[in-house]
Enzyme design. Sequence first.
Site, PDB file in Angstrom:
ATOM      1  N   ASN A 127       0.772  -1.129   0.172  1.00  0.00           N
ATOM      2  CA  ASN A 127      -0.040   0.085  -0.055  1.00  0.00           C
ATOM      3  C   ASN A 127       1.011   1.416   0.118  1.00  0.00           C
ATOM      4  OD1 ASN A 127      -2.449   1.639   0.794  1.00  0.00           O
ATOM      5  ND2 ASN A 127      -1.452   2.035   2.345  1.00  0.00           N
ATOM      6  N   LYS A 163       9.314  -9.055  -3.306  1.00  0.00           N
ATOM      7  CA  LYS A 163      10.622 -10.063  -3.419  1.00  0.00           C
ATOM      8  C   LYS A 163      10.902 -10.888  -1.994  1.00  0.00           C
ATOM      9  CE  LYS A 163      15.346 -10.529  -5.550  1.00  0.00           C
ATOM     10  NZ  LYS A 163      16.314  -9.680  -5.907  1.00  0.00           N
ATOM     11  N   TYR A 196       3.233   9.636 -10.587  1.00  0.00           N
ATOM     12  CA  TYR A 196       2.314   8.754 -10.108  1.00  0.00           C
ATOM     13  C   TYR A 196       1.439   8.118 -10.983  1.00  0.00           C
ATOM     14  CZ  TYR A 196      -1.627   7.521  -6.549  1.00  0.00           C
ATOM     15  OH  TYR A 196      -2.076   7.056  -5.644  1.00  0.00           O
ATOM     16  N   LYS A 200       1.607   3.895 -11.199  1.00  0.00           N
ATOM     17  CA  LYS A 200       0.301   3.073 -10.808  1.00  0.00           C
ATOM     18  C   LYS A 200       0.061   2.182 -12.101  1.00  0.00           C
ATOM     19  CE  LYS A 200       0.049   4.205  -6.493  1.00  0.00           C
ATOM     20  NZ  LYS A 200      -0.001   3.068  -5.330  1.00  0.00           N
ATOM     21  N   THR A 231      -9.009  10.495   2.422  1.00  0.00           N
ATOM     22  CA  THR A 231      -7.681  10.325   2.921  1.00  0.00           C
ATOM     23  C   THR A 231      -7.056  11.621   2.995  1.00  0.00           C
ATOM     24  OG1 THR A 231      -6.592   9.734   0.985  1.00  0.00           O
ATOM     25  CG2 THR A 231      -7.698   8.041   2.129  1.00  0.00           C
TER      26      THR A 231
END
Length: 300
Positions: A127, A163, A196, A200, A231
């Site tokens: 996240n 990973k 961004y 994404k 948020t």
Amino acid sequence: MPELLRNGKQGVMMGKLGSGPDGVLDGKVAVVTGAARYRGIGRAIALRLAADGADVVGTGLARDPSEIPAHERERGWRGVASLAEEISALGRRGLGIIADVTDQSDVDAVVRETIDTLGHIDILVNNAALPSDAGVASILDMDDETWLTTVDVNLNGLYRMTKACGRAMRDRGEGGCIINISSMAGRVGLANYGAYCATKFGVIGLTQQLAIELAPHRIRVNCTCPGSTTTDMMDGTIHRSAEAAGIPEDGIRKAIVSQIPWGRQGRVEEQAAVVAFLAGPDASYITGQTLNVDGGLRFD
């Protein structure tokens, strides 16, 4: 009070060990990155996974006091330390680890602390992300450092965590699941969203690649694309956009909401519910998929 452990630059806060009612994720251990903000999607995900029965590790960066919003200061919110306490209050084991996903030593420490304390890793939620001055970051005008830092967090950080945790899942031989958080900015190009959008979009492509590569190890990999959600990160984007346009923030917010068929911004709990579904047994035959959680804004 919870015990505070320190190991170099990593701080670990472990919530009180406890047991709660059995849930669909009972016995599972989840790691959620980018979970330090009170009004963040990461915190909501961590709490929902705990409510569903998982023991949860939340990671995040330590912030300068000047960067902490007033609503967190008023609550006495202490980032992942407070999150660990919330998880333990739900009757689950909680760890809050101060860690930077761009630092390999921090990533290795997260995996080590999780396994040493909670036994194994079943679920990883990637996240953690930077907004890259979304809303005002023109590619031609942005500075290189902003681009490189955003790529390092949003893509390289996801790579490092996947990973390290993926190897732990593979070596244990019990399968697992990885859920990546992309964005509607990963579905369609948006002007002035800097790095961004690029990162994404990359998250979605990497999700599909990983789903194929990890299927033989019974590790499912899926992705969500949150739409506009209430948020601090989204508030920051609205603030920057309004300032650049010279109009009130409410004007930007209304313009965003006017495009959403559901007629409002999403709630962090709604984002968390979809992640919890993908982490649970009802999604056992779902991998390589990207789900929009956007109130009907897009259908791809």
